[in-house]
Design a protein around this motif. Structure first.
Motif, PDB file in Angstrom:
ATOM      1  N   GLU A 142     -18.619  31.264  26.860  1.00 56.80           N
ATOM      2  CA  GLU A 142     -19.584  30.467  27.618  1.00 56.80           C
ATOM      3  C   GLU A 142     -19.785  29.116  26.932  1.00 56.80           C
ATOM      4  N   ASN A 143     -19.926  28.080  27.712  1.00 57.71           N
ATOM      5  CA  ASN A 143     -20.193  26.718  27.226  1.00 57.71           C
ATOM      6  C   ASN A 143     -19.054  26.133  26.397  1.00 57.71           C
ATOM      7  N   GLU A 144     -17.882  26.738  26.517  1.00 61.87           N
ATOM      8  CA  GLU A 144     -16.710  26.189  25.830  1.00 61.87           C
ATOM      9  C   GLU A 144     -15.696  25.676  26.853  1.00 61.87           C
ATOM     10  N   VAL A 145     -14.802  24.828  26.359  1.00 65.00           N
ATOM     11  CA  VAL A 145     -13.633  24.468  27.159  1.00 65.00           C
ATOM     12  C   VAL A 145     -12.391  24.821  26.350  1.00 65.00           C
ATOM     13  N   PRO A 155     -13.609  20.319  16.844  1.00 62.05           N
ATOM     14  CA  PRO A 155     -13.966  21.722  16.601  1.00 62.05           C
ATOM     15  C   PRO A 155     -14.184  21.978  15.107  1.00 62.05           C
ATOM     16  N   ASP A 156     -14.841  23.079  14.804  1.00 60.76           N
ATOM     17  CA  ASP A 156     -15.015  23.487  13.406  1.00 60.76           C
ATOM     18  C   ASP A 156     -13.834  24.395  13.047  1.00 60.76           C
ATOM     19  N   GLY A 169     -20.891  27.697  32.382  1.00 59.33           N
ATOM     20  CA  GLY A 169     -21.988  26.873  31.880  1.00 59.33           C
ATOM     21  C   GLY A 169     -21.600  25.434  31.581  1.00 59.33           C
ATOM     22  N   VAL A 170     -20.306  25.129  31.642  1.00 55.02           N
ATOM     23  CA  VAL A 170     -19.869  23.760  31.362  1.00 55.02           C
ATOM     24  C   VAL A 170     -19.804  22.981  32.672  1.00 55.02           C
ATOM     25  N   THR A 171     -20.544  21.893  32.736  1.00 54.99           N
ATOM     26  CA  THR A 171     -20.596  21.133  33.987  1.00 54.99           C
ATOM     27  C   THR A 171     -19.979  19.740  33.853  1.00 54.99           C
ATOM     28  N   VAL A 220     -13.302  25.113  22.396  1.00 53.18           N
ATOM     29  CA  VAL A 220     -14.295  24.317  21.662  1.00 53.18           C
ATOM     30  C   VAL A 220     -15.596  24.281  22.462  1.00 53.18           C
ATOM     31  N   PRO A 221     -16.739  24.335  21.786  1.00 53.20           N
ATOM     32  CA  PRO A 221     -17.993  24.131  22.503  1.00 53.20           C
ATOM     33  C   PRO A 221     -17.950  22.771  23.216  1.00 53.20           C
TER      34      PRO A 221
END
Lengths: 469, 469
Positions: B95-98, B157-158, B143-145, B168-169
């Motif tokens: 979630e919230n990553e691409v 990224p970390d 969740g990514v818009t 990556v977030p």
């Protein structure tokens, strides 16, 4: 010093048997303008501040013509209030200096540190106190090209400002904008310059940031609040004595008022769980640890005073903090935090950054001209009431700047101690010419301070009951 | 890891008996585009980085359908160059990553700290290295818009950036401006963001100021130089290895070049007796003391790296500095100095300041669009040549950014060690696709590092003689 003439300044003492004698020698000192012979003074003057009676190269005492004298507030020794209003020789003028006929001067926290002996590198007592004054240029020294006699100026000398005259390096003298009176000039210059450097040079204040500010009710505190509010959407957490909360609340500029002396961390976290962006600390000690812990990442802690060291704490206690509060730079790297310090006196008188300070003063005056800032004046006093005025600041009772007006008459003093206590503390008026002081709370403390005094100190005239109607 | 397939990355080793096998299994990995089935991947992937083979909640391994694989550079253990190019399962998307199909990725000093084990909070080896990459969005998580498939992006990224794919977030992914290619994006984003925060957020750079800059020839160093020169009348003292001086002199942006490893304080004082306004230190240790001492009043020292800790020094040595280099805030107050730190990785991945970083990246891209900055690229390499590329940075031989291009073929490697030494060191070309490394100077050091290796490390294939024609 043999030529000192006691002006019965109201320092604390065991009795107040003596009556005031305001009129001294051949000079009327209150309310009557004193004209200065500008041409013939230089060779008559005696060096002041820290050099005792030692004549200066170009200031040999003329035996034929006694030096002209002036009113001044002198610190006779460190600790307690060993302070007197005296007649002192007028200052000499050196190269690159100007002589200022002072109209108003200001009380800053540095003066409390000075009397306590916690300010570094003070002159050797006795010396004339004070770090800020405004008035007219009375003489221009060799090498000075940017001022002429009669110019309306404000100055930030290193001591010597609480007097009728002062000679100051021209680099620390600033022309007043049209329309700014001397009280305003004194209330603005030091405090807003410190505030401006803190916010815009060191803390890099931006819209949306939050500030934790100590001594929010004091002179610098009020300057910081006004300057910060020139930036959009800034949130201020102001720490100050509980007794100031009601008045500060009514001004509406401080978003969250916190009580001095208690752990306010929880209250800050409640409003802003992540902490604050900027901490402006003039207290040090415990407050440093608390402030640093409250910093957000990318936050900055700036130390701009050591007030805690003036209260029941010695210089050695301050040095203790020096030891314990060390920060490893690697921790700042890990936490994305910055810490720094601002000591304007050092900046001007040790580090020589006078042109930088001048640019800031010009910025501040511009903001005043644009009516974006307006100094808050707590009260205006006669020079001879310096101890009462200092006591008010010492007791954290001032809101805004405490000013000395050279034309103001000292308050009449009661012949016997009066232990009345003013009930209505809310009557503090920003323009009040007579200030009320609740001395009872501070008497014990002052007495213990006096035990450190010498016999010379004990001879100071004064009164325990300092209130006046 | 059982599914890892050795791609014969040229790590150091005792022999180079093995021949390269670039073509692996059923996948051509070099130069041939690999198409991704974007729809059906999520449930097939295995979690990468620090979790070993442990399946993730939404990433159960399908027994029927083996997970798709990708090329990646993996760190097998800390100390030395325990690094391999391997086939690894493609990453899962949360979630919230691409998911980004990487076209280029970058080498930063953090990678050297990572391999050395001096970067804090690393994943447990083996893990995929790398902190910066650019490419196309291949999938968008729930969740990514603000991103869609096909968007050209750069990401910080970390870890995990040195691979064909990374998840990556979305908060640390940035859309590329039109016209910016992937190499440029990688060369700009991390380095100039660090540089911008250092100069304009922390150091408050103004016209007329002077900067002492460490590692002036490196990626961040070159970014700082360019960004600083967007401000009028800024003087830069650049410290770097002597071998870079000639090339840097020709660029003309660094006013005074100083030699790394010697005490340059005298050289700085000769040009600027009062010192400098800003010190940007990515080395620490001895450099901290030297830099702080060179600060003018109102000066700022900012620590933004611990490179010294990666060279012949252990983490415990760094912790030793932590102890000795503590600064009392009261000293900063006395001296009108500030110290601070910037750790972008912490800022993004521990402190959550992603929106702040995004605003800075946008500012940086704006400067690029206005042609005020232009990234300096030292060299571009194949992913499989990661060790050689790292060695070049380790030996302080890069000027500007070292890039990995996912479409680039690895260099042909000699079958036996070759101990030739390139004579003409001046041939360093900013656009070179094949880099030359003088290994002789560093061989002893590397061997001593290898004595810390495990038997697993010793089994790494590789060559002592890493030069190629």
């Amino acid at each position: 010093m043999s030529e000192d003439k006691d002006m019965n300044l109201h320092a604390e003492g065991d009795s107040c048997q003596q009556q005031e004698t305001i009129s001294i020698d051949d000079k009327e000192i209150n309310g009557i303008k004193k004209e200065k012979n500008e041409k013939n003074d230089v060779n008559e003057k005696i060096v002041e501040n820290g050099d005792g009676d030692k004549p200066k190269e170009n200031g040999e005492k003329s035996i034929q013509e006694p030096p002209k004298e002036m009113r001044a507030v002198v610190l006779n020794g460190f600790g307690g209030f060993k302070i007197k209003a005296l007649k002192k020789p007028e200052p000499t003028l050196s190269e690159n200096e100007v002589l200022i006929k002072i109209k108003a001067c200001g009380l800053s926290f540095q003066d409390l540190l000075t009397k306590q002996g916690t300010l570094d590198n003070p002159p050797k007592p006795p010396f004339i106190m004070g770090f800020e004054c405004a008035g007219e240029i009375a003489e221009v020294g060799e090498g000075v090209t940017n001022f002429k006699v009669g110019d309306r100026v404000v100055a930030l000398p290193d001591h010597k400002a609480w007097a009728e005259y002062v000679s100051v390096p021209a680099v620390s003298v600033y022309s007043l904008p049209a329309g700014m009176n001397y009280d305003e000039a004194v209330a603005i210059t030091l405090n807003y310059t410190v505030g401006y450097i803190l916010l815009f040079e060191l803390a890099n204040l931006r819209p949306g940031k939050s500030i934790l500010l100590h001594s929010a009710g004091g002179g610098v505190g009020q300057a910081v609040v006004q300057l910060a509010k020139t930036v959009e959407d800034v949130t201020i957490f102001g720490v100050c004595n509980k007794n100031k909360h009601e008045i500060l609340k009514s001004s509406g500029n401080i978003d969250h008022l916190l009580e001095r002396g208690v752990d306010y961390s929880g209250a800050v976290r409640k409003e802003s769980p992540e902490g604050v962006d900027i901490v402006l600390d003039c207290l040090y000690g415990e407050e440093y640890r608390r402030g640093y812990a409250l910093l957000k990442p990318m936050g900055r802690y700036i130390l701009y005073g050591l007030s805690n060291s003036s209260e029941n704490k010695s210089l050695s206690a301050a040095r203790f903090w020096w030891q314990v509060d060390k920060v490893p730079p690697m921790k700042l790297y890990d936490e994305n935090k910055s810490i720094g310090g601002l000591n304007l006196r050092h900046l001007m008188y040790q580090h020589g950054n006078n042109e930088f300070v001048r640019r800031i003063v010009e910025q501040v005056f511009k903001l005043w001209e644009e009516k974006k800032i307006k100094p808050v004046i707590d009260s205006v006093w006669a020079l001879e009431d310096a101890v009462e005025a200092m006591q008010k600041m010492y007791d954290h009772k001032n809101i805004g700047k405490i000013i000395f007006d050279l034309n103001l008459e000292p308050k009449p003093k009661p012949a016997t101690p009066v232990k009345s206590k003013l009930k209505d503390k809310k009557n503090l008026n920003q323009e009040e010419k007579k200030s009320s002081i609740d001395v009872e709370n501070s008497e014990n403390q002052k007495e213990s301070e006096l035990t450190n005094g010498t016999s010379e100190d004990k001879s100071d005239s004064g009164s325990k009951g300092k209130e006046s109607s």
